[in-house]
Design an enzyme around this catalytic site. Structure first.
Site, PDB file in Angstrom:
ATOM      1  N   ASP A   1      33.669  74.456 106.526  1.00  0.00           N
ATOM      2  CA  ASP A   1      34.194  75.570 106.574  1.00  0.00           C
ATOM      3  C   ASP A   1      33.998  76.276 108.054  1.00  0.00           C
ATOM      4  OD1 ASP A   1      35.663  77.728 105.712  1.00  0.00           O
ATOM      5  OD2 ASP A   1      33.942  78.987 105.325  1.00  0.00           O
TER       6      ASP A   1
ATOM      7  N   CYS B   1      49.651  75.843  87.612  1.00  0.00           N
ATOM      8  CA  CYS B   1      49.636  77.216  87.409  1.00  0.00           C
ATOM      9  C   CYS B   1      50.837  77.862  86.486  1.00  0.00           C
ATOM     10  CB  CYS B   1      49.859  78.000  88.864  1.00  0.00           C
ATOM     11  SG  CYS B   1      48.280  77.773  89.830  1.00  0.00           S
TER      12      CYS B   1
ATOM     13  N   CYS C   1      52.186  81.388  85.170  1.00  0.00           N
ATOM     14  CA  CYS C   1      50.851  82.553  85.192  1.00  0.00           C
ATOM     15  C   CYS C   1      51.061  82.976  86.561  1.00  0.00           C
ATOM     16  CB  CYS C   1      49.639  81.581  84.865  1.00  0.00           C
ATOM     17  SG  CYS C   1      48.221  82.686  85.113  1.00  0.00           S
TER      18      CYS C   1
ATOM     19  N   CYS D   1      44.975  91.737  92.037  1.00  0.00           N
ATOM     20  CA  CYS D   1      44.558  92.030  93.122  1.00  0.00           C
ATOM     21  C   CYS D   1      44.730  93.431  93.417  1.00  0.00           C
ATOM     22  CB  CYS D   1      45.226  91.198  94.342  1.00  0.00           C
ATOM     23  SG  CYS D   1      45.013  91.724  96.030  1.00  0.00           S
TER      24      CYS D   1
ATOM     25  N   CYS E   1      43.727  92.098 102.001  1.00  0.00           N
ATOM     26  CA  CYS E   1      42.745  91.273 101.331  1.00  0.00           C
ATOM     27  C   CYS E   1      41.319  92.158 101.433  1.00  0.00           C
ATOM     28  CB  CYS E   1      42.330  89.888 101.497  1.00  0.00           C
ATOM     29  SG  CYS E   1      41.345  88.894 100.405  1.00  0.00           S
TER      30      CYS E   1
END
Length: 384
Positions: free
Chosen positions: A139, A193, A196, A203, A219
């Protein structure tokens, strides 16, 4: 380096065994050319400005989009995953407004430190077995771990843009080993997914303009971690008591029902970070902040940004008892902290108390951004 089928089989068995020994929950292999759609998607993300102030993404776009550009010698990419699933739904803490909600991944040691040493051990075994060269990434380099993990078959990128696994839900840390050894790639995972949209609807700030697209500027994880300035006013109430990151879209994923809580002590939450009191966090000076978050990823954002976040949570708490502590932060050396304290006080004090305070304080403030905060909060109060 060319390897025979039998050599590849033996090497893969070694990788699988060493990954299990090192505590990884899943491992798979892909090739550097397995993510052909990633460059266009990344370019669109940047063109739309969805990366916000994360300039390093735009600056490394070529290396990020194409693994062989990052390292031309790479022939195989081993993707490893470690489960950090919580033992409860982290969203439950949002009801305790006197407590700070810290993202699950940050409640213990920095996962970069936990994983990188183990990846290096595995990489060393690969070199000892097959020769060649390796590079390890967790990362911190321009590597698109999630598309690579999908290509390797570990899961798929869900509508929240995070990796989803049928075995571990949305709770996986990812790391990669680039190697010059040739390994048989695994089959890519498909998207499960369906119709859905639980993650999108969960959020608080509507950060998903469309399924599979994230506007980081909206975000809460970006706003509380990457954002170096004041929290934009339109998001402050919606942040609630989230003081570092946000797990709402991850926690809402139905595939989590198949996930198990992280078994390793290094990944399970520190007791003092499960439900920390806002009143105690607000008293942290720089030295105390560094000591308290030693070894934690939270330490990287620094004391001032963290206290900014805690002040927003304090303003949302409705707890007038916090006003005294918050008022003391009006004299903090950091303009970022002083500005957040103003907003928090506007929520914790009566209109009259706040108006009296502002009348004297605004003239004494020499920072333009903090003065603007005083004036804006006063203006908002006048409107309402």
């Amino acid at each position: 380096m060319r390897t025979s089928t039998s050599e590849q089989t033996r090497l893969r068995a070694l990788v699988d065994a060493e990954a299990r020994r090192a505590g990884f929950d899943a491992v798979a292999v892909t090739t550097p050319g397995a993510i052909p759609l990633a460059p266009a998607r990344l370019a669109e993300f940047i063109a739309d400005g969805f990366h916000g102030s994360m300039d390093w993404i735009a600056e490394t776009v070529e290396r990020r989009a194409e693994p062989s550009t990052l390292w031309p010698e790479v022939r195989s990419i081993i993707v490893l995953a470690m489960n950090y699933g919580p033992d409860h739904d982290p969203r439950a803490l949002q009801a305790s407004r006197d407590r700070g909600a810290i993202s699950v991944y940050a409640r213990n040691r920095d996962y970069h430190e936990v994983m990188k040493g183990r990846l290096k051990e595995i990489a060393g075994k690969i070199v000892a077995k097959a020769g060649g060269d390796v590079k390890v990434f967790v990362d911190t380099a321009p590597v698109m771990e999630k598309p690579l993990a999908e290509a390797a078959g570990l899961g798929w990128q869900g509508k929240h843009t995070n990796l989803v696994s049928r075995a571990h839900g949305s709770w996986l840390f990812l790391g990669t080993i680039f190697t010059t050894a040739e390994l048989e790639p695994d089959r890519a995972e498909i998207d499960h997914c369906g119709t859905c949209r639980a993650c999108l609807d969960a959020c608080p700030t509507n950060a998903f303009p469309a399924p599979y697209r994230l506007d980081a500027r909206r975000c809460i994880s970006y706003l509380t971690i990457e954002n170096k300035g004041p929290i934009p006013r339109e998001f402050r109430e919606k942040i609630g008591n989230r003081i570092y990151g946000c797990d709402d879209c991850l926690a809402a994923c139905p595939w989590n029902k198949f996930a198990q809580a992280a078994s390793e002590a290094k990944l399970s939450a520190r007791d003092d970070l499960r439900e920390p009191k806002l009143s105690e966090l607000l008293t942290l000076d720089d030295a105390a902040f560094r000591a308290f978050f030693s070894g934690s990823p939270i330490k990287r954002i620094g004391r001032d940004r963290f206290i900014r976040n805690v002040l927003i949570a304090a303003g949302n708490s409705g707890d007038a008892a916090l006003a005294g502590i918050v008022r003391g932060l009006l004299d903090d050396a950091s303009p970022l902290v002083r500005g957040a304290a103003i907003w928090a006080l506007s929520r914790l004090l009566s209109d009259r108390e706040f108006g009296d305070l502002a009348a004297s304080a605004v003239e004494a403030e020499d920072d333009a951004t903090v003065r603007e905060e005083w004036l804006s909060v006063q203006s908002d109060a006048a409107v309402h």
